[in-house]
Design a protein around this motif. Sequence first.
Motif, PDB file in Angstrom:
ATOM      1  N   PRO A   1     -16.611   8.691   6.924  1.00 56.58           N
ATOM      2  CA  PRO A   1     -15.761   9.539   6.077  1.00 56.58           C
ATOM      3  C   PRO A   1     -14.889   8.692   5.153  1.00 56.58           C
ATOM      4  CG  PRO A   1     -15.750  10.338   8.332  1.00 56.58           C
ATOM      5  CD  PRO A   1     -16.461   9.020   8.360  1.00 56.58           C
ATOM      6  N   PRO A   2     -14.679   9.155   3.925  1.00 55.79           N
ATOM      7  CA  PRO A   2     -13.953   8.340   2.950  1.00 55.79           C
ATOM      8  C   PRO A   2     -12.461   8.250   3.250  1.00 55.79           C
ATOM      9  CG  PRO A   2     -14.490  10.488   2.018  1.00 55.79           C
ATOM     10  CD  PRO A   2     -15.188  10.411   3.336  1.00 55.79           C
ATOM     11  N   PRO A   3     -11.873   7.083   3.028  1.00 56.21           N
ATOM     12  CA  PRO A   3     -10.444   6.903   3.309  1.00 56.21           C
ATOM     13  C   PRO A   3      -9.547   7.722   2.403  1.00 56.21           C
ATOM     14  CG  PRO A   3     -11.341   4.974   2.210  1.00 56.21           C
ATOM     15  CD  PRO A   3     -12.507   5.839   2.557  1.00 56.21           C
ATOM     16  N   TRP A   4     -10.051   8.123   1.236  1.00 53.65           N
ATOM     17  CA  TRP A   4      -9.239   8.897   0.296  1.00 53.65           C
ATOM     18  C   TRP A   4      -9.188  10.380   0.648  1.00 53.65           C
ATOM     19  CZ3 TRP A   4     -12.552  12.502  -1.336  1.00 53.65           C
ATOM     20  CH2 TRP A   4     -13.912  12.177  -1.485  1.00 53.65           C
ATOM     21  N   PHE A   5      -9.976  10.824   1.624  1.00 52.50           N
ATOM     22  CA  PHE A   5     -10.035  12.247   1.963  1.00 52.50           C
ATOM     23  C   PHE A   5      -8.694  12.704   2.516  1.00 52.50           C
ATOM     24  CE2 PHE A   5     -10.841  15.859   4.748  1.00 52.50           C
ATOM     25  CZ  PHE A   5     -11.627  16.667   3.944  1.00 52.50           C
ATOM     26  N   ASP A   6      -8.075  13.668   1.858  1.00 54.27           N
ATOM     27  CA  ASP A   6      -6.774  14.158   2.306  1.00 54.27           C
ATOM     28  C   ASP A   6      -6.876  15.601   2.783  1.00 54.27           C
ATOM     29  OD1 ASP A   6      -7.164  15.315  -0.152  1.00 54.27           O
ATOM     30  OD2 ASP A   6      -5.348  14.524  -1.076  1.00 54.27           O
ATOM     31  N   CYS A   7      -6.021  15.950   3.720  1.00 54.39           N
ATOM     32  CA  CYS A   7      -6.029  17.281   4.325  1.00 54.39           C
ATOM     33  C   CYS A   7      -5.028  18.181   3.597  1.00 54.39           C
ATOM     34  CB  CYS A   7      -5.719  17.191   5.816  1.00 54.39           C
ATOM     35  SG  CYS A   7      -7.051  16.439   6.778  1.00 54.39           S
ATOM     36  N   ASP A   8      -5.455  18.696   2.447  1.00 52.36           N
ATOM     37  CA  ASP A   8      -4.592  19.556   1.660  1.00 52.36           C
ATOM     38  C   ASP A   8      -4.641  21.010   2.101  1.00 52.36           C
ATOM     39  OD1 ASP A   8      -3.293  17.800  -0.023  1.00 52.36           O
ATOM     40  OD2 ASP A   8      -4.800  17.912  -1.596  1.00 52.36           O
TER      41      ASP A   8
ATOM     42  N   ALA B   1       0.861  -1.180   0.000  1.00 55.59           N
ATOM     43  CA  ALA B   1       0.000   0.000   0.000  1.00 55.59           C
ATOM     44  C   ALA B   1       0.898   1.231   0.000  1.00 55.59           C
ATOM     45  CB  ALA B   1      -0.901   0.001   1.221  1.00 55.59           C
ATOM     46  N   ILE B   2       0.681   2.121  -0.954  1.00 54.57           N
ATOM     47  CA  ILE B   2       1.430   3.373  -1.021  1.00 54.57           C
ATOM     48  C   ILE B   2       0.455   4.490  -0.696  1.00 54.57           C
ATOM     49  CG2 ILE B   2       2.790   4.910  -2.477  1.00 54.57           C
ATOM     50  CD1 ILE B   2       3.752   2.485  -4.002  1.00 54.57           C
ATOM     51  N   LEU B   3       0.746   5.225   0.381  1.00 57.78           N
ATOM     52  CA  LEU B   3      -0.234   6.104   0.991  1.00 57.78           C
ATOM     53  C   LEU B   3       0.345   7.490   1.251  1.00 57.78           C
ATOM     54  CD1 LEU B   3      -1.225   3.453   3.657  1.00 57.78           C
ATOM     55  CD2 LEU B   3      -2.582   4.021   1.621  1.00 57.78           C
ATOM     56  N   GLY B   4      -0.377   8.518   0.828  1.00 62.65           N
ATOM     57  CA  GLY B   4      -0.013   9.859   1.236  1.00 62.65           C
ATOM     58  C   GLY B   4      -0.172   9.997   2.739  1.00 62.65           C
ATOM     59  N   GLY B   5       0.615  10.851   3.352  1.00 60.38           N
ATOM     60  CA  GLY B   5       0.625  10.952   4.809  1.00 60.38           C
ATOM     61  C   GLY B   5      -0.423  11.877   5.387  1.00 60.38           C
ATOM     62  N   ASP B   6      -1.481  12.161   4.621  1.00 62.65           N
ATOM     63  CA  ASP B   6      -2.492  13.106   5.099  1.00 62.65           C
ATOM     64  C   ASP B   6      -3.902  12.530   4.974  1.00 62.65           C
ATOM     65  OD1 ASP B   6      -2.571  13.107   2.350  1.00 62.65           O
ATOM     66  OD2 ASP B   6      -2.612  15.288   2.121  1.00 62.65           O
ATOM     67  N   LEU B   7      -4.048  11.230   5.269  1.00 56.30           N
ATOM     68  CA  LEU B   7      -5.319  10.513   5.104  1.00 56.30           C
ATOM     69  C   LEU B   7      -5.881  10.139   6.477  1.00 56.30           C
ATOM     70  CD1 LEU B   7      -4.191   8.079   2.242  1.00 56.30           C
ATOM     71  CD2 LEU B   7      -5.401  10.268   1.979  1.00 56.30           C
ATOM     72  N   PRO B   8      -6.581  11.035   7.155  1.00 56.62           N
ATOM     73  CA  PRO B   8      -6.999  10.759   8.528  1.00 56.62           C
ATOM     74  C   PRO B   8      -8.037   9.654   8.662  1.00 56.62           C
ATOM     75  CG  PRO B   8      -7.967  12.818   7.747  1.00 56.62           C
ATOM     76  CD  PRO B   8      -6.950  12.406   6.733  1.00 56.62           C
TER      77      PRO B   8
ATOM     78  N   GLN C   1     -12.852  20.204   8.137  1.00 61.00           N
ATOM     79  CA  GLN C   1     -13.850  19.191   7.808  1.00 61.00           C
ATOM     80  C   GLN C   1     -13.519  17.862   8.476  1.00 61.00           C
ATOM     81  OE1 GLN C   1     -16.974  19.050   5.493  1.00 61.00           O
ATOM     82  NE2 GLN C   1     -16.860  17.670   7.254  1.00 61.00           N
ATOM     83  N   ALA C   2     -12.247  17.476   8.421  1.00 58.87           N
ATOM     84  CA  ALA C   2     -11.829  16.221   9.048  1.00 58.87           C
ATOM     85  C   ALA C   2     -12.100  16.236  10.552  1.00 58.87           C
ATOM     86  CB  ALA C   2     -10.353  15.967   8.769  1.00 58.87           C
ATOM     87  N   ARG C   3     -11.816  17.347  11.180  1.00 63.73           N
ATOM     88  CA  ARG C   3     -12.033  17.412  12.630  1.00 63.73           C
ATOM     89  C   ARG C   3     -13.516  17.374  12.966  1.00 63.73           C
ATOM     90  NH1 ARG C   3      -7.207  21.883  13.848  1.00 63.73           N
ATOM     91  NH2 ARG C   3      -5.572  20.302  14.207  1.00 63.73           N
ATOM     92  N   THR C   4     -14.343  17.977  12.130  1.00 66.94           N
ATOM     93  CA  THR C   4     -15.786  17.917  12.339  1.00 66.94           C
ATOM     94  C   THR C   4     -16.284  16.485  12.208  1.00 66.94           C
ATOM     95  OG1 THR C   4     -16.111  20.184  11.549  1.00 66.94           O
ATOM     96  CG2 THR C   4     -18.020  18.719  11.485  1.00 66.94           C
ATOM     97  N   TRP C   5     -15.855  15.804  11.154  1.00 68.18           N
ATOM     98  CA  TRP C   5     -16.254  14.400  10.973  1.00 68.18           C
ATOM     99  C   TRP C   5     -15.803  13.540  12.145  1.00 68.18           C
ATOM    100  CZ3 TRP C   5     -14.566  14.074   5.147  1.00 68.18           C
ATOM    101  CH2 TRP C   5     -15.629  14.472   4.344  1.00 68.18           C
ATOM    102  N   ALA C   6     -14.554  13.741  12.567  1.00 68.61           N
ATOM    103  CA  ALA C   6     -14.022  12.925  13.659  1.00 68.61           C
ATOM    104  C   ALA C   6     -14.811  13.156  14.947  1.00 68.61           C
ATOM    105  CB  ALA C   6     -12.538  13.243  13.878  1.00 68.61           C
TER     106      ALA C   6
END
Length: 204
Positions: free
Chosen positions: A181-188, A98-105, A195-200
């Motif tokens: 929340p979708p696994p592909w969502f990245d914090c750019d 698995a190759i993953l960007g480091g911003d996928l919460p 948005q990520a913090r609201t979902w979490a």
Amino acid sequence: MVEHPSGFAAIVLVGGKARRFAGCAKSELVVGGKTILQRMLSASETAAARVVVGARPADAVPLPAGVLRVLEDPPGSGPARAARAGLAKVPDDCDRVAILGGDLPFLSPEALRLLHEHVDAAGPDTGAVFCDNAGRRQWLCGLWPTDRIRQNAAEIEPGAPARHLFTGIDVETVTWDDASPPPWFDCDTPEDLDQARTWAADLK
């Protein structure tokens, strides 16, 4: 715990300038009480090998036992070269990576299991990546045949885009239909982080 087949490795790419966050590494941003990197490493804890590639702040939370760390060569040479550095730490008996960007919460064990299901159905030489709601492939949220990625990575020059890692590999596109929340969502951007913090918070 969601189980995965043995012989899979996870490479998490944490490099990058993160200019929109005043230079703060995106992987070290906190979502739901943990850094994004902590969340990603927890999601991939069933991997036979986990490798974090890139520079981390001096005050960063230590990596869990058994997680390897390496820097791309030369430093700052882009995600494709970072993946190449990570592959050097992946054991030969890991047939998928698995190759993953480091911003996928919201990477999760279930998301990785879904990628496995798609490559199992498609065959050993096929990769699988998530696509977003607009149908765009999220190249740094996928699972790949390790041998094929190694072959491509051997030719990667500094600064080459990540997509060069996947040249010539058949790709299954995976959608996330769950209500979570979708696994592909990245914090750019800071807006993405909000948005990520609201979902979490809603998941608690």
